[in-house]
Write an enzyme that holds these catalytic residues in place. Structure first.
Site, mmCIF file in Angstrom:
data_model
loop_
_atom_site.group_PDB
_atom_site.id
_atom_site.type_symbol
_atom_site.label_atom_id
_atom_site.label_comp_id
_atom_site.label_asym_id
_atom_site.label_seq_id
_atom_site.Cartn_x
_atom_site.Cartn_y
_atom_site.Cartn_z
ATOM 1 N N LYS A 73 0.810 -1.235 0.000
ATOM 2 C CA LYS A 73 0.000 0.000 0.000
ATOM 3 C C LYS A 73 0.838 1.278 0.000
ATOM 4 O O LYS A 73 0.440 2.271 -0.587
ATOM 5 C CB LYS A 73 -0.940 0.024 1.206
ATOM 6 C CG LYS A 73 -2.114 -0.919 1.083
ATOM 7 C CD LYS A 73 -3.069 -0.752 2.257
ATOM 8 C CE LYS A 73 -4.183 -1.773 2.201
ATOM 9 N NZ LYS A 73 -5.174 -1.601 3.255
ATOM 10 N N ASP A 109 -9.911 2.869 1.601
ATOM 11 C CA ASP A 109 -10.057 2.380 2.985
ATOM 12 C C ASP A 109 -10.621 3.500 3.853
ATOM 13 O O ASP A 109 -11.641 3.332 4.539
ATOM 14 C CB ASP A 109 -8.698 1.952 3.559
ATOM 15 C CG ASP A 109 -8.231 0.599 3.042
ATOM 16 O OD1 ASP A 109 -9.080 -0.255 2.736
ATOM 17 O OD2 ASP A 109 -7.008 0.403 2.943
HETATM 18 P P1 NAP Z 1 -0.380 -1.273 12.023
HETATM 19 O O1 NAP Z 1 -0.011 -0.227 11.020
HETATM 20 O O2 NAP Z 1 0.579 -2.329 12.377
HETATM 21 O O3 NAP Z 1 -0.795 -0.489 13.391
HETATM 22 C C1 NAP Z 1 -1.179 -1.193 14.534
HETATM 23 C C2 NAP Z 1 -1.557 -0.211 15.654
HETATM 24 O O4 NAP Z 1 -1.994 -0.974 16.771
HETATM 25 C C3 NAP Z 1 -0.381 0.644 16.159
HETATM 26 O O5 NAP Z 1 -0.881 1.887 16.571
HETATM 27 C C4 NAP Z 1 0.122 -0.168 17.352
HETATM 28 O O6 NAP Z 1 0.762 0.625 18.348
HETATM 29 C C5 NAP Z 1 -1.174 -0.691 17.911
HETATM 30 N N1 NAP Z 1 -0.967 -1.929 18.669
HETATM 31 C C6 NAP Z 1 -0.561 -3.128 18.167
HETATM 32 N N2 NAP Z 1 -0.494 -4.027 19.179
HETATM 33 C C7 NAP Z 1 -0.852 -3.367 20.313
HETATM 34 C C8 NAP Z 1 -0.972 -3.767 21.683
HETATM 35 N N3 NAP Z 1 -0.697 -5.022 22.070
HETATM 36 N N4 NAP Z 1 -1.380 -2.829 22.581
HETATM 37 C C9 NAP Z 1 -1.657 -1.550 22.199
HETATM 38 N N5 NAP Z 1 -1.544 -1.133 20.920
HETATM 39 C C10 NAP Z 1 -1.159 -2.028 19.998
HETATM 40 O O7 NAP Z 1 -1.709 -2.037 11.584
HETATM 41 P P2 NAP Z 1 -2.924 -1.465 10.676
HETATM 42 O O8 NAP Z 1 -2.620 -1.730 9.246
HETATM 43 O O9 NAP Z 1 -3.202 -0.085 11.113
HETATM 44 O O10 NAP Z 1 -4.119 -2.456 11.060
HETATM 45 C C11 NAP Z 1 -4.687 -2.409 12.351
HETATM 46 C C12 NAP Z 1 -5.998 -3.184 12.417
HETATM 47 O O11 NAP Z 1 -6.960 -2.613 11.536
HETATM 48 C C13 NAP Z 1 -5.892 -4.668 12.024
HETATM 49 O O12 NAP Z 1 -6.679 -5.412 12.915
HETATM 50 C C14 NAP Z 1 -6.495 -4.718 10.649
HETATM 51 O O13 NAP Z 1 -7.084 -5.965 10.363
HETATM 52 C C15 NAP Z 1 -7.571 -3.637 10.777
HETATM 53 N N6 NAP Z 1 -7.962 -3.111 9.479
HETATM 54 C C16 NAP Z 1 -9.267 -3.273 9.092
HETATM 55 C C17 NAP Z 1 -9.696 -2.811 7.866
HETATM 56 C C18 NAP Z 1 -11.143 -2.982 7.465
HETATM 57 O O14 NAP Z 1 -11.446 -2.874 6.274
HETATM 58 N N7 NAP Z 1 -12.028 -3.232 8.406
HETATM 59 C C19 NAP Z 1 -8.789 -2.159 7.008
HETATM 60 C C20 NAP Z 1 -7.459 -1.994 7.425
HETATM 61 C C21 NAP Z 1 -7.066 -2.477 8.676
HETATM 62 P P3 NAP Z 1 2.328 1.034 18.224
HETATM 63 O O15 NAP Z 1 2.374 2.222 17.294
HETATM 64 O O16 NAP Z 1 2.696 1.358 19.623
HETATM 65 O O17 NAP Z 1 3.049 -0.175 17.676
#
Ligand code: NAP
Length: 318
Positions: A73, A109
């Site tokens: 992406k 998104d």
């Molecule tokens: P990402 O870029 O890896 O970001 C993850 C975020 O979650 C970061 O802010 C991270 O904090 C935080 N985090 C991870 N583990 C944690 C924990 N144990 N405790 C507290 N905070 C934690 O991931 P992303 O691409 O944003 O995706 C995140 C979620 O959104 C996933 O579940 C994904 O499936 C979902 N999503 C859904 C859709 C949809 O269409 N519904 C689309 C995209 C994503 P740090 O910055 O401190 O690491």
């Protein structure tokens, strides 16, 4: 997908790695079939080292466009001719439209999340206050599109505070909305970039502290913020399959009826976070709406037709 693929069939697809488990082929092909459009949607497993050549292939093979998913992406951006404002600010593209030899990158998104809010949840973000839990890629896309849709105030709560501060600064510099970073959970990385260390003079009240970025929330202060907002968006992967037993640390008892809560996780369709938030009387949704409407918007960009939303919704597995 047409009954028969013809010499005129337009091809759309998905570039990702892996792609086998994507729901997008089922969703788009059901919509093409329903409207009798001579289009087909195919998933392409594009290895990261082949991304540039795969994008060149959109032009070479005259594809109508593609979706782009993990891990491409952000990396796809240098290969495109143009970006929408939302994609540029989100720093990520999930939909490419090929028109007259030009490749335009969109972020459906974030735009899809807003369309879900307005169309399914009956929530207009204009003038609203939002609390985002997490500051990763999904949070950035959602925050940028909420701000571009008129949300007034965004509170970005994240484990790594510097990441929340960066997102808040982006929103403050590039959109009319005002944003603050919030330490959450209340420990961890307190090291901030120097220019973001200013605190609002009045403490944690988002009404105060013009131009400030970091809210000085010690233990417990996030509770007061939860009560102030109209919308809470859970953007961390906590609670997602196979770790259904995990749940963000959140003061659920501070939620109130009338607030809207969205967990971006959709597998499982009902997370622990949703379960606990529901008990407060808030209106609670999972991430399937965002998944659906990112597809709806991509479909409309490629075909120029109004998407059959309910057909696409039924093609999703949950
Ligand atoms: P990402 O870029 O890896 O970001 C993850 C975020 O979650 C970061 O802010 C991270 O904090 C935080 N985090 C991870 N583990 C944690 C924990 N144990 N405790 C507290 N905070 C934690 O991931 P992303 O691409 O944003 O995706 C995140 C979620 O959104 C996933 O579940 C994904 O499936 C979902 N999503 C859904 C859709 C949809 O269409 N519904 C689309 C995209 C994503 P740090 O910055 O401190 O690491």
């Amino acid at each position: 997908m047409s009954e028969l693929i013809s010499g005129r069939t337009r091809v759309c697809g998905l570039f990702g790695f892996p792609v086998e488990h994507s729901f997008s082929p089922a969703m788009h092909n059901a919509a093409f079939r329903h409207l009798g459009l001579d289009f087909v949607y195919v998933a392409f497993a594009v290895h990261p080292r082949e991304l540039e050549r795969a994008v060149a292939g959109i032009r070479a093979l005259n594809l109508a466009g593609v979706n782009v998913t993990v891990p491409h992406k952000e990396k796809v951006i240098p290969y495109l001719d143009e970006l929408t404002a939302g994609a540029r600010l989100a720093g990520a593209v999930n939909t490419i439209v090929h028109r007259d030899g030009r490749l335009v990158g969109h972020n459906t998104d974030g735009a899809g999340f807003v369309r879900f809010l307005t169309d399914d949840a009956g929530f207009n973000p204009a003038g609203k206050r939002v609390l985002l839990l997490g500051a990763g890629g999904a949070a950035r896309a959602v925050a940028v599109h909420l701000a571009l849709s008129g949300a007034a105030q965004l509170l970005v709560a994240n484990r790594t505070l510097s990441r929340a501060a960066e997102l808040a600064a982006l929103i403050n510099e590039e959109t009319p909305a005002r944003a603050w970073a919030v330490p959450w959970p209340a420990k961890d990385d307190r090291v901030l970039p120097e220019r973001l260390e200013r605190k609002p003079p009045g403490g944690h009240d988002p009404e105060e502290g013009e131009g400030t970025f970091v809210l000085d929330t010690n233990d417990g202060k996030i509770k007061e913020l939860v009560a102030l907002v109209d919308l809470v968006v859970q953007t961390t992967p906590l609670g997602m399959h196979p770790r259904e037993d995990t749940c963000p640390d959140f003061p659920f008892n501070c939620l109130r009826p009338g607030q809207v809560v969205v967990d971006l996780v959709y597998n499982p369709p009902r997370t622990l976070f949703m379960e606990r938030a529901t008990r407060s009387g808030a209106r609670v949704y999972n991430g399937l709406g965002m998944l659906l409407y990112q597809g709806v918007l991509a479909f409309e960009l490629w075909t120029g037709e109004e998407a059959p939303v309910e057909v696409m919704r039924r093609a999703l597995p949950f």
